[in-house]
Motif scaffolding. Structure first.
Motif, PDB file in Angstrom:
ATOM      1  N   ASN A 124       0.703  -1.138   0.072  1.00  0.00           N
ATOM      2  CA  ASN A 124      -0.029   0.058   0.203  1.00  0.00           C
ATOM      3  C   ASN A 124       0.806   1.448   0.033  1.00  0.00           C
ATOM      4  N   CYS A 125       0.678   2.225  -0.767  1.00  0.00           N
ATOM      5  CA  CYS A 125       1.397   3.440  -1.250  1.00  0.00           C
ATOM      6  C   CYS A 125       1.240   4.162   0.416  1.00  0.00           C
ATOM      7  N   MET A 126       0.267   3.912   1.314  1.00  0.00           N
ATOM      8  CA  MET A 126       0.061   4.752   2.399  1.00  0.00           C
ATOM      9  C   MET A 126       1.354   4.149   3.468  1.00  0.00           C
ATOM     10  N   LEU A 127       1.842   3.467   3.208  1.00  0.00           N
ATOM     11  CA  LEU A 127       3.163   3.055   3.933  1.00  0.00           C
ATOM     12  C   LEU A 127       3.943   3.963   4.103  1.00  0.00           C
ATOM     13  N   MET A 128       4.291   4.746   3.285  1.00  0.00           N
ATOM     14  CA  MET A 128       4.792   6.072   3.203  1.00  0.00           C
ATOM     15  C   MET A 128       4.593   7.197   4.305  1.00  0.00           C
ATOM     16  N   LYS A 129       3.514   6.780   4.815  1.00  0.00           N
ATOM     17  CA  LYS A 129       2.753   7.733   5.769  1.00  0.00           C
ATOM     18  C   LYS A 129       3.102   7.339   7.333  1.00  0.00           C
ATOM     19  N   THR A 130       3.952   5.992   7.401  1.00  0.00           N
ATOM     20  CA  THR A 130       4.300   5.228   8.371  1.00  0.00           C
ATOM     21  C   THR A 130       5.873   5.543   8.945  1.00  0.00           C
TER      22      THR A 130
END
Length: 181
Positions: A124-130
């Motif tokens: 998930n590209c949203m991993l970059m917000k972790t």
């Protein structure tokens, strides 16, 4: 915290509880079990119920407050993930002595990553917000499926071998991830 109780009876043998959303408790019960016994079970589980109602309320609140990302934001996160995730995957695959197929980056609503039976990985590209340790955990988790294609005890032993503190990282993701996805 108050809640509505919805009792669902069926041909099951055990009682179970589910918090559907903040304020709703689903009780699954055997068809012939008395209401008195059901309510006694609910009373015995009151601490669990209150804890999970609070979690559901926090999750609902964070979903309402979560930022709505534009298509541009998602493209930026995807590009960043396409740069970062393959590097992490290569590093950990080498340590774990596993192979994998292609890596796909998507914007998903429910999953952080997946591993197909053919070894293709999706993140998930949203991993970059972790934080980076969480990104590493998801990579190790998916690569561990190259050894064990399930979530058995053996699977978690593989994860633990390469990431001894995976429980803390997994906990962070459970507690904070819902408002990111």
């Amino acid at each position: 915290m108050t809640y509505n109780i919805n009792i669902i009876r069926s041909n099951r043998k055990t009682l179970s509880l589910e918090i559907k959303n903040a304020g709703e408790l689903i009780v699954r019960a055997p068809s012939r079990l008395s209401e008195k016994r059901i309510y006694k079970f609910i009373a015995e589980k009151e601490d669990w119920i209150q804890k999970h109602l609070q979690i559901a309320a926090l999750r609902q609140e964070s979903e309402e407050n979560s930022e709505n990302l534009s298509e541009w934001d998602i493209k930026v996160l995807t590009k960043e993930a396409q740069r970062v995730i393959p590097i992490l995957t290569r590093q950990y695959a080498g340590k774990m002595n596993v192979t994998y197929g292609k890596i796909t980056i998507r914007h998903q609503k429910t999953r952080w990553g997946s591993c197909s039976s053919t070894g293709n990985l999706s993140f998930n590209c949203m991993l970059m917000k972790t934080p980076r340790p969480i990104q590493e955990y998801v990579v190790v988790h998916e690569l561990a499926h190259r050894v064990e294609m399930n979530h058995s005890e053996r699977f978690w032993k593989v994860v633990e071998k390469y990431m001894p503190d995976y429980r803390e990282r997994r906990k962070w993701l459970k507690e904070n991830g819902s408002h990111l996805i």
